[in-house]
Enzyme design. Structure first.
Site, PDB file in Angstrom:
ATOM      1  N   ASP A 193       2.192   5.030  -0.063  1.00  0.00           N
ATOM      2  CA  ASP A 193       1.765   6.256   0.621  1.00  0.00           C
ATOM      3  C   ASP A 193       2.008   7.446  -0.296  1.00  0.00           C
ATOM      4  OD1 ASP A 193       0.819   7.874   2.594  1.00  0.00           O
ATOM      5  OD2 ASP A 193       2.593   7.772   3.871  1.00  0.00           O
ATOM      6  N   LYS A 231       0.874  -1.177   0.000  1.00  0.00           N
ATOM      7  CA  LYS A 231       0.000   0.000   0.000  1.00  0.00           C
ATOM      8  C   LYS A 231       0.912   1.228   0.000  1.00  0.00           C
ATOM      9  CE  LYS A 231      -4.032   1.966   2.377  1.00  0.00           C
ATOM     10  NZ  LYS A 231      -3.568   3.361   2.371  1.00  0.00           N
ATOM     11  N   GLU A 263       3.214   1.703   4.614  1.00  0.00           N
ATOM     12  CA  GLU A 263       1.859   2.003   5.067  1.00  0.00           C
ATOM     13  C   GLU A 263       1.009   0.761   5.294  1.00  0.00           C
ATOM     14  OE1 GLU A 263      -1.704   5.144   3.975  1.00  0.00           O
ATOM     15  OE2 GLU A 263      -0.323   4.501   2.421  1.00  0.00           O
TER      16      GLU A 263
END
Length: 312
Positions: A21, A19, A164
């Site tokens: 950022d 994920k 993240e």
């Protein structure tokens, strides 16, 4: 297509990615009529044109005469994507020389159209195979977001490296633009919330600088007060951006649906809630307030109509 917060999926039929950022961006390359050449367009989820913000991604025009890519623009800080470091790049035109000194990276994770053929209804696994046949490695500052088969292991590694979190994607899923789908699941290591700014308080001592933001999240009865955030506002860049965004939005009355506690509202200057900021926090209180909110930056890539309370 947007991911839904939830527990990490298990079982077959899922692939896993980091994920990132950063800023979600759709990159579109089109061929002009009568030999006019190719044009690159970079747009955020809200439809804002950010092509001039990232001149270092200009090589994308060489990828194909007609292609649409979905991905995340990230800026690395000590090897880790930093939204705070990227925030100022979101705000306007960037000089190419400055971009070369500290370039962003476009992490591509999907292809939505190629050579005039829409791929939205194709399963993710097929779209991903198409993406990997493109010459992304030949482009400067563009990479394919890596896929991993073991979500639990990736979740552990991302936690150790300060990333993240993880996004899990069902390999049979079609692409549904603008929808938040259970076929994509995001698992974050830290809480993050997009909020609307409903007002602000100046710093103490009569200074013109912004000392705190009054945050809101839309609810069934209107804008719900989510707390007051003063941390993360010290930098001159964030002050300049917020002043420019909030200045024209001055309102005579509070936009919140309920009365704000006096301790938070004292000296407040109200504004129309159309500026979105990203907030890091430690969860929600029973009263619906963010615990220890920290302003990470303005999110011009998020449509105010998309803001909603995230679990945490």
């Amino acid at each position: 297509m947007l991911a839904t917060p939830g527990p990490l999926p298990t079982g077959p039929g899922w692939s896993f990615e980091v994920k990132w950022d950063g800023m979600r961006v759709l990159a579109s390359v089109t061929e002009g009529a009568a030999g006019a050449g190719r044009t690159l367009s970079l747009r955020t989820r809200s439809g804002r044109d950010v092509t001039p913000n990232f001149p270092e991604l200009a090589d994308l025009v060489t990828l194909a005469p007609d292609v649409v890519l979905d991905g995340e623009v990230v800026l690395l800080d000590a090897g880790v994507p930093s939204f705070a470091a990227l925030a100022h790049r979101m705000q306007g035109v960037v000089d190419p020389a400055a971009a070369r000194r500290r370039p962003v990276t476009f992490m591509v994770f999907d292809v939505l159209r190629l050579y005039g053929v829409a791929l939205l209804d194709r399963p993710l696994a097929e779209r991903r195979a198409t993406l990997e046949r493109l010459d992304l490695p030949g482009l400067a500052h563009v990479e394919a977001s890596p896929l991993y088969p073991d979500g639990a292991a990736l979740l552990d590694v991302t936690a150790q490296r300060g990333l993240e979190g993880v996004v899990a994607k069902r390999e049979t899923s079609p692409y549904r633009p603008g929808r938040r789908s259970p076929d994509w699941v995001k698992v974050a290591h830290r809480h993050s919330q997009s909020c609307l700014v409903g007002g602000w308080r100046p710093e103490k001592g009569g200074r013109a600088r912004i000392g705190a933001l009054l945050l809101g999240v839309p609810g069934p009865d209107g804008l719900e007060f989510a707390g007051r955030a003063g941390s993360g506002l010290a930098g001159s860049a964030v002050q300049q951006v917020l002043a420019a965004r909030l200045g024209p939005l001055t309102a005579q009355a509070s936009p919140f649906a309920t009365t704000i506690p006096r301790v938070d509202a004292a000296g407040a200057r109200w504004c129309t809630p159309s500026v979105v900021v990203e907030i890091a926090h430690l969860g929600w209180t029973s009263a619906g307030r963010l615990r220890q909110p920290v302003v990470r930056g303005v999110r011009d890539d998020v449509d105010p109509a998309e803001v909603r309370r995230e679990p945490g």
